[in-house]
Design a protein around this motif. Structure first.
Motif, mmCIF file in Angstrom:
data_model
loop_
_atom_site.group_PDB
_atom_site.id
_atom_site.type_symbol
_atom_site.label_atom_id
_atom_site.label_comp_id
_atom_site.label_asym_id
_atom_site.label_seq_id
_atom_site.Cartn_x
_atom_site.Cartn_y
_atom_site.Cartn_z
ATOM 1 N N HIS A 85 0.835 -1.211 0.000
ATOM 2 C CA HIS A 85 0.000 0.000 0.000
ATOM 3 C C HIS A 85 0.867 1.257 0.000
ATOM 4 O O HIS A 85 0.621 2.196 -0.758
ATOM 5 C CB HIS A 85 -0.940 0.015 1.220
ATOM 6 C CG HIS A 85 -2.021 -1.017 1.137
ATOM 7 N ND1 HIS A 85 -3.350 -0.719 1.189
ATOM 8 C CD2 HIS A 85 -1.961 -2.357 0.994
ATOM 9 C CE1 HIS A 85 -4.069 -1.828 1.087
ATOM 10 N NE2 HIS A 85 -3.237 -2.840 0.975
ATOM 11 N N ALA A 86 1.875 1.263 0.885
ATOM 12 C CA ALA A 86 2.727 2.450 0.976
ATOM 13 C C ALA A 86 3.555 2.614 -0.305
ATOM 14 O O ALA A 86 3.774 3.732 -0.786
ATOM 15 C CB ALA A 86 3.636 2.331 2.194
ATOM 16 N N GLU A 87 3.957 1.499 -0.847
ATOM 17 C CA GLU A 87 4.781 1.558 -2.054
ATOM 18 C C GLU A 87 3.959 2.054 -3.255
ATOM 19 O O GLU A 87 4.401 2.931 -4.013
ATOM 20 C CB GLU A 87 5.310 0.151 -2.319
ATOM 21 C CG GLU A 87 6.602 0.171 -3.090
ATOM 22 C CD GLU A 87 7.186 -1.225 -3.251
ATOM 23 O OE1 GLU A 87 6.947 -2.095 -2.390
ATOM 24 O OE2 GLU A 87 7.879 -1.418 -4.262
ATOM 25 N N ALA A 88 2.780 1.510 -3.405
ATOM 26 C CA ALA A 88 1.922 1.934 -4.519
ATOM 27 C C ALA A 88 1.546 3.408 -4.359
ATOM 28 O O ALA A 88 1.431 4.139 -5.351
ATOM 29 C CB ALA A 88 0.663 1.069 -4.574
ATOM 30 N N ALA A 89 1.379 3.858 -3.123
ATOM 31 C CA ALA A 89 1.011 5.263 -2.899
ATOM 32 C C ALA A 89 2.132 6.168 -3.404
ATOM 33 O O ALA A 89 1.877 7.225 -3.994
ATOM 34 C CB ALA A 89 0.733 5.513 -1.417
ATOM 35 N N TRP A 90 3.367 5.758 -3.182
ATOM 36 C CA TRP A 90 4.482 6.584 -3.682
ATOM 37 C C TRP A 90 4.416 6.672 -5.208
ATOM 38 O O TRP A 90 4.568 7.742 -5.789
ATOM 39 C CB TRP A 90 5.840 6.015 -3.221
ATOM 40 C CG TRP A 90 6.951 6.834 -3.775
ATOM 41 C CD1 TRP A 90 7.747 6.518 -4.840
ATOM 42 C CD2 TRP A 90 7.351 8.141 -3.339
ATOM 43 N NE1 TRP A 90 8.622 7.539 -5.101
ATOM 44 C CE2 TRP A 90 8.404 8.537 -4.197
ATOM 45 C CE3 TRP A 90 6.914 8.998 -2.322
ATOM 46 C CZ2 TRP A 90 9.036 9.780 -4.056
ATOM 47 C CZ3 TRP A 90 7.543 10.233 -2.190
ATOM 48 C CH2 TRP A 90 8.585 10.611 -3.044
ATOM 49 N N LEU A 91 4.186 5.553 -5.849
ATOM 50 C CA LEU A 91 4.135 5.544 -7.315
ATOM 51 C C LEU A 91 2.974 6.408 -7.814
ATOM 52 O O LEU A 91 3.134 7.197 -8.751
ATOM 53 C CB LEU A 91 3.990 4.114 -7.840
ATOM 54 C CG LEU A 91 5.103 3.132 -7.429
ATOM 55 C CD1 LEU A 91 4.830 1.744 -8.003
ATOM 56 C CD2 LEU A 91 6.482 3.626 -7.875
ATOM 57 N N LEU A 92 1.823 6.309 -7.165
ATOM 58 C CA LEU A 92 0.655 7.079 -7.614
ATOM 59 C C LEU A 92 0.813 8.575 -7.334
ATOM 60 O O LEU A 92 0.145 9.398 -7.960
ATOM 61 C CB LEU A 92 -0.622 6.552 -6.952
ATOM 62 C CG LEU A 92 -1.054 5.144 -7.357
ATOM 63 C CD1 LEU A 92 -2.315 4.731 -6.602
ATOM 64 C CD2 LEU A 92 -1.299 5.054 -8.872
ATOM 65 N N GLY A 93 1.715 8.898 -6.404
ATOM 66 C CA GLY A 93 1.967 10.309 -6.106
ATOM 67 C C GLY A 93 2.458 11.071 -7.328
ATOM 68 O O GLY A 93 2.314 12.304 -7.400
ATOM 69 N N SER A 94 3.000 10.365 -8.285
ATOM 70 C CA SER A 94 3.480 11.028 -9.507
ATOM 71 C C SER A 94 2.416 11.091 -10.596
ATOM 72 O O SER A 94 2.662 11.603 -11.677
ATOM 73 C CB SER A 94 4.702 10.276 -10.056
ATOM 74 O OG SER A 94 5.709 10.305 -9.084
ATOM 75 N N VAL A 95 1.252 10.561 -10.287
ATOM 76 C CA VAL A 95 0.176 10.565 -11.269
ATOM 77 C C VAL A 95 -0.985 11.415 -10.717
ATOM 78 O O VAL A 95 -2.071 11.449 -11.270
ATOM 79 C CB VAL A 95 -0.285 9.102 -11.551
ATOM 80 C CG1 VAL A 95 -1.186 9.013 -12.750
ATOM 81 C CG2 VAL A 95 0.923 8.196 -11.752
ATOM 82 N N THR A 96 -0.730 12.073 -9.602
ATOM 83 C CA THR A 96 -1.762 12.893 -8.943
ATOM 84 C C THR A 96 -1.218 14.314 -8.865
ATOM 85 O O THR A 96 -0.031 14.498 -8.548
ATOM 86 C CB THR A 96 -1.994 12.395 -7.493
ATOM 87 O OG1 THR A 96 -2.132 10.980 -7.509
ATOM 88 C CG2 THR A 96 -3.231 13.023 -6.879
ATOM 89 N N SER A 97 -2.051 15.304 -9.162
ATOM 90 C CA SER A 97 -1.507 16.669 -9.141
ATOM 91 C C SER A 97 -1.752 17.359 -7.798
ATOM 92 O O SER A 97 -2.704 17.027 -7.065
ATOM 93 C CB SER A 97 -2.115 17.507 -10.269
ATOM 94 O OG SER A 97 -3.432 17.884 -9.936
ATOM 95 N N PHE A 98 -0.895 18.310 -7.522
ATOM 96 C CA PHE A 98 -1.013 19.145 -6.338
ATOM 97 C C PHE A 98 -2.394 19.812 -6.317
ATOM 98 O O PHE A 98 -3.077 19.854 -5.289
ATOM 99 C CB PHE A 98 0.107 20.190 -6.382
ATOM 100 C CG PHE A 98 0.153 21.077 -5.192
ATOM 101 C CD1 PHE A 98 0.768 20.654 -4.021
ATOM 102 C CD2 PHE A 98 -0.398 22.356 -5.236
ATOM 103 C CE1 PHE A 98 0.819 21.484 -2.913
ATOM 104 C CE2 PHE A 98 -0.357 23.192 -4.134
ATOM 105 C CZ PHE A 98 0.257 22.754 -2.971
#
Ligand code: ATP
Ligand code: LTN
Length: 329
Positions: A85-98
């Motif tokens: 979960h934590a790992e996927a969240a890091w990856l998705l952080g680059s596909v989500t905008s501020f």
């Protein structure tokens, strides 16, 4: 059909959590494969007490089983037991905008109440998207307040799929027809909540019967005497929804039954119905809490199943994003 939902191990769980969410998880297990996650990683985003976290995590898990989640059919697990979960969240952080995160109303409301606004509170919905997407989820049952986070999850999934190729199932949100937003009994224009509501207006799932009765009988209503839903009648409308869920009767039938009988009998009946609704859950909860070894065994099994289902999805993400293949082992 795969369903996934998360519940925080913070505060005591209240009647809104039960009616808007937990009751739905239980109902969904008849229709599909349910994954219900106790989201301890989410709960540390507002100042938490480490001494309480462990106990409240086990407590919420016990409450889920007590409410009717069957460990043979459903997977109840603790979020931090599955590092994906934590790992996927890091990856998705680059596909989500501020900008997307800045618009989240839960963040705005919670940030206002904090002296120290953690970055984790801001990126909370990214971890939530990871939770959901890692399980190829079709349906996310939640209360009304979570709709915006699920919409964001859909946007993130679609963006990932179009950037990197089909990877995720795009989930849909489902909120219950009745009870998606149970209101505070003392301030019926605000949602019932242990973090933002009033103490007397928040009915806890583990409140003893006399406390339940007292809170429900002193619910704020209006100065009229008609048991109907309508403008200015938020308090009564809320109690009608609660009674409807507790008895299975339709709101229209409840309005017809009490017509203009005044609020006294109506409130007393709501109180009795809620006591009866929660009684078996409270009894099973006490039994389960008396057997910590069994609870631990159930959570170990839940984590194993959750790891087995989420691992290939994380693999898929890592692969599509172009990371060098991991050495096995
Ligand atoms: P609180 O507001 O008490 O802090 P929460 O919403 O922050 O609770 P959870 O306990 O994780 O956090 O919520 C679990 C589920 O309960 C979610 O699906 C949420 O939408 C639902 N829920 C929370 N409050 C209500 C309410 N008043 N009415 C209906 N559903 C609710
Ligand atoms: N944000 C939710 C809890 C939550 C959740 C999830 C709900 C975390 N991950 C995944 C549905 C699906 C809340 O505050 N109630």
């Amino acid at each position: 059909m795969r369903i996934f939902s998360g519940i925080q191990p913070t505060g005591a769980k209240h009647l809104g959590n039960y009616i808007g969410a937990i009751r739905e998880y239980v109902a969904y297990q008849e229709r599909g494969d349910a994954f219900i996650c106790v989201v301890d990683l989410h709960s540390i985003t507002v100042g938490h007490d480490p001494r309480e976290l462990r106990d409240s995590t086990v407590s919420v898990a016990a409450l889920l089983f007590a409410a009717g989640l069957d460990p043979e059919r459903s997977t109840v697990f603790v979020q931090s037991h599955v590092p994906a979960h934590a790992e996927a969240a890091w990856l998705l952080g680059s596909v989500t905008s501020f900008g997307e995160l800045r618009r989240m109303t839960q963040f705005k409301e919670k940030a206002e109440r904090q002296e120290f606004v953690a970055v984790g509170l801001f990126t909370y919905p990214v971890l939530q998207a990871a939770d959901i997407l890692l399980y190829d989820t079709d349906v996310v049952p939640v209360g009304e307040d979570q709709r915006q986070h699920i919409e964001l999850t859909r946007d993130v999934a679609e963006r990932f799929n179009s950037r990197y190729g089909e990877t995720f199932v795009v989930p849909r949100v489902e909120v219950p027809e009745i009870g998606a937003k149970i209101m505070d009994l003392q301030e019926p224009t605000k949602k019932m909540s242990t973090t933002g509501g009033t103490e007397q207006g928040t009915v806890l799932m583990l409140d003893p019967p006399d406390v339940l009765r007292k809170k429900l009988k002193s619910a704020v209503t209006d100065s009229g005497r008609e048991v109907v839903r309508g403008p200015g009648k938020e308090g009564i409308a809320n109690l009608i929804e609660v009674l409807s869920v507790a008895t299975g009767d339709k709101p229209d039938a409840i309005e017809a039954r009490y017509a203009d009988g005044g609020y006294g009998d109506f409130k007393a009946d709501v109180a009795d119905a809620v006591v009866e609704l929660l009684r078996p859950i409270q009894e099973r909860y006490q039994e389960l809490r008396g057997d910590p070894a069994e609870l631990e065994r159930l959570l170990v099994r839940g984590a194993e199943r959750a790891r087995a289902v989420s691992a290939p999805v994380l693999e898929r993400m890592v692969d599509r994003m172009g990371f060098v293949r991991r050495p096995s082992g």
